[in-house]
Scaffold this active site. Sequence first.
Site, PDB file in Angstrom:
ATOM      1  N   GLU A  83       1.470  -0.407  16.519  1.00 19.20           N
ATOM      2  CA  GLU A  83       0.594   0.725  16.182  1.00 19.20           C
ATOM      3  C   GLU A  83      -0.282   1.109  17.369  1.00 19.20           C
ATOM      4  OE1 GLU A  83      -3.301   1.910  13.642  1.00 19.20           O
ATOM      5  OE2 GLU A  83      -2.019   0.414  12.680  1.00 19.20           O
TER       6      GLU A  83
ATOM      7  N   SER B 112       2.021  -5.348   3.437  1.00 16.23           N
ATOM      8  CA  SER B 112       3.477  -5.203   3.606  1.00 16.23           C
ATOM      9  C   SER B 112       4.257  -6.282   2.853  1.00 16.23           C
ATOM     10  CB  SER B 112       3.837  -5.221   5.096  1.00 16.23           C
ATOM     11  OG  SER B 112       3.172  -6.278   5.758  1.00 16.23           O
TER      12      SER B 112
ATOM     13  N   HIS C 207       0.479  -4.692  19.774  1.00 17.99           N
ATOM     14  CA  HIS C 207       0.848  -4.319  18.409  1.00 17.99           C
ATOM     15  C   HIS C 207       1.476  -2.927  18.452  1.00 17.99           C
ATOM     16  CE1 HIS C 207       0.491  -3.075  14.203  1.00 17.99           C
ATOM     17  NE2 HIS C 207       0.404  -4.368  13.908  1.00 17.99           N
TER      18      HIS C 207
ATOM     19  N   CYS D  80       2.927   5.768   8.909  1.00 15.37           N
ATOM     20  CA  CYS D  80       1.937   5.907   7.835  1.00 15.37           C
ATOM     21  C   CYS D  80       1.075   7.139   8.107  1.00 15.37           C
ATOM     22  CB  CYS D  80       1.057   4.657   7.783  1.00 15.37           C
ATOM     23  SG  CYS D  80      -0.309   4.846   6.628  1.00 15.37           S
TER      24      CYS D  80
ATOM     25  N   SER E 233      -0.483  -7.694  10.948  1.00 13.88           N
ATOM     26  CA  SER E 233      -1.889  -7.696  11.361  1.00 13.88           C
ATOM     27  C   SER E 233      -2.814  -7.803  10.162  1.00 13.88           C
ATOM     28  CB  SER E 233      -2.190  -6.427  12.154  1.00 13.88           C
ATOM     29  OG  SER E 233      -3.571  -6.309  12.393  1.00 13.88           O
TER      30      SER E 233
ATOM     31  N   CYS F 166       0.861  -1.183   0.000  1.00 12.24           N
ATOM     32  CA  CYS F 166       0.000   0.000   0.000  1.00 12.24           C
ATOM     33  C   CYS F 166       0.901   1.238   0.000  1.00 12.24           C
ATOM     34  CB  CYS F 166      -0.885  -0.001   1.238  1.00 12.24           C
ATOM     35  SG  CYS F 166       0.085   0.080   2.776  1.00 12.24           S
TER      36      CYS F 166
ATOM     37  N   HIS G  88       5.931  -4.961   8.716  1.00 10.85           N
ATOM     38  CA  HIS G  88       5.955  -6.335   9.208  1.00 10.85           C
ATOM     39  C   HIS G  88       6.080  -7.342   8.060  1.00 10.85           C
ATOM     40  CE1 HIS G  88       4.097  -5.227  13.354  1.00 10.85           C
ATOM     41  NE2 HIS G  88       5.414  -5.202  13.366  1.00 10.85           N
TER      42      HIS G  88
ATOM     43  N   THR H 102      -5.539   0.757  12.475  1.00  9.44           N
ATOM     44  CA  THR H 102      -5.888   0.915  11.055  1.00  9.44           C
ATOM     45  C   THR H 102      -5.945  -0.401  10.292  1.00  9.44           C
ATOM     46  OG1 THR H 102      -3.577   1.261  10.421  1.00  9.44           O
ATOM     47  CG2 THR H 102      -4.867   3.233  10.953  1.00  9.44           C
TER      48      THR H 102
END
Length: 316
Positions: A133, A273, A131, A103, A230, A19, A48, A171
């Site tokens: 994030e 990823s 996690h 991001c 994730s 992405c 990841h 996210t």
Amino acid sequence: MSAPVLPQEILLAEPRGFCAGVDRAIEIVEKALAKFGRPIYVRHEIVHNTYVVNDLKERGAIFIEELDDVPPGATLVFSAHGVSQAIQREAQQRGFQIFDATCPLVTKVHVEVAKLHKEGFEFIMIGHKGHPEVEGTMGQLESGIHLVEDVADVARIQPGQTDKLAVVTQTTLSVDDAADITAAVVARFPLIKKPKMQDICYATQNRQDAVKVMSPQVDIVIVVGSPTSSNSNRLREVAKKLGTESYMVDNADELKPEWFEGRSRVGLTAGASAPEVLVKAVIDRIKALGAVSVRKMDGIEETVKFPLPKGLKLDA
């Protein structure tokens, strides 16, 4: 005895793989290496994916978890998952040259948390404990942000006040799971403030939607992604929930021939990823098991591109 049914066709999900946020994060490390030379220090895996991390290691990136492991004066990159305010402050105090590869869609959540916190809000965060994030977003505040991982958690949390309460999400969650948990949150706290736009990123949503379309058309779904990813794990779960046998592999070597016995049509996707080179290797391996055709499904074409931080342009 009849011959076993072998895979005949591979259906490729669209979109799949990298992405815009992942593209940008990897490019930040590559540009920093090109401009400042090796080593470049990166806090946590930049994204990841084992292949990506190992490739950058070979080119001179050193991945660390603790800032103690970064020498004075070094160049430091924050990973795509984002970091807490405490990590940001410590890195600045130590005088590192910092490039933030968080991001922009994660940064948007951080900005929203900071803004509403100033207005006196507390937060319920939907996400996975541990996690990076989630740690980064919860670390935007010293207190007043409460994590829920599932519907059962919603009944247990005790915010300090309920007059000003807002919900944010990681996210990379399952869109459906997040909707279920959000519904439970709203049922308990009817006045809770929801984000203007959902926090789950466009790429996560698009990849899950593609798997939902693909799963009923295939006998098995293969997701290319690393165990720590994730959004890759969520893709496998989406297929499984729809009743399609699904497996996640880090690379083509992890494919097992017995998975494909009696399954003529294989669905293939990749987490946000996972690079396309790994997808191509998986296609080659499934072809070696008997598949003769590869068909790309119709899907959303992603055109999002995020700008790089200042200071990474290479001198002409």
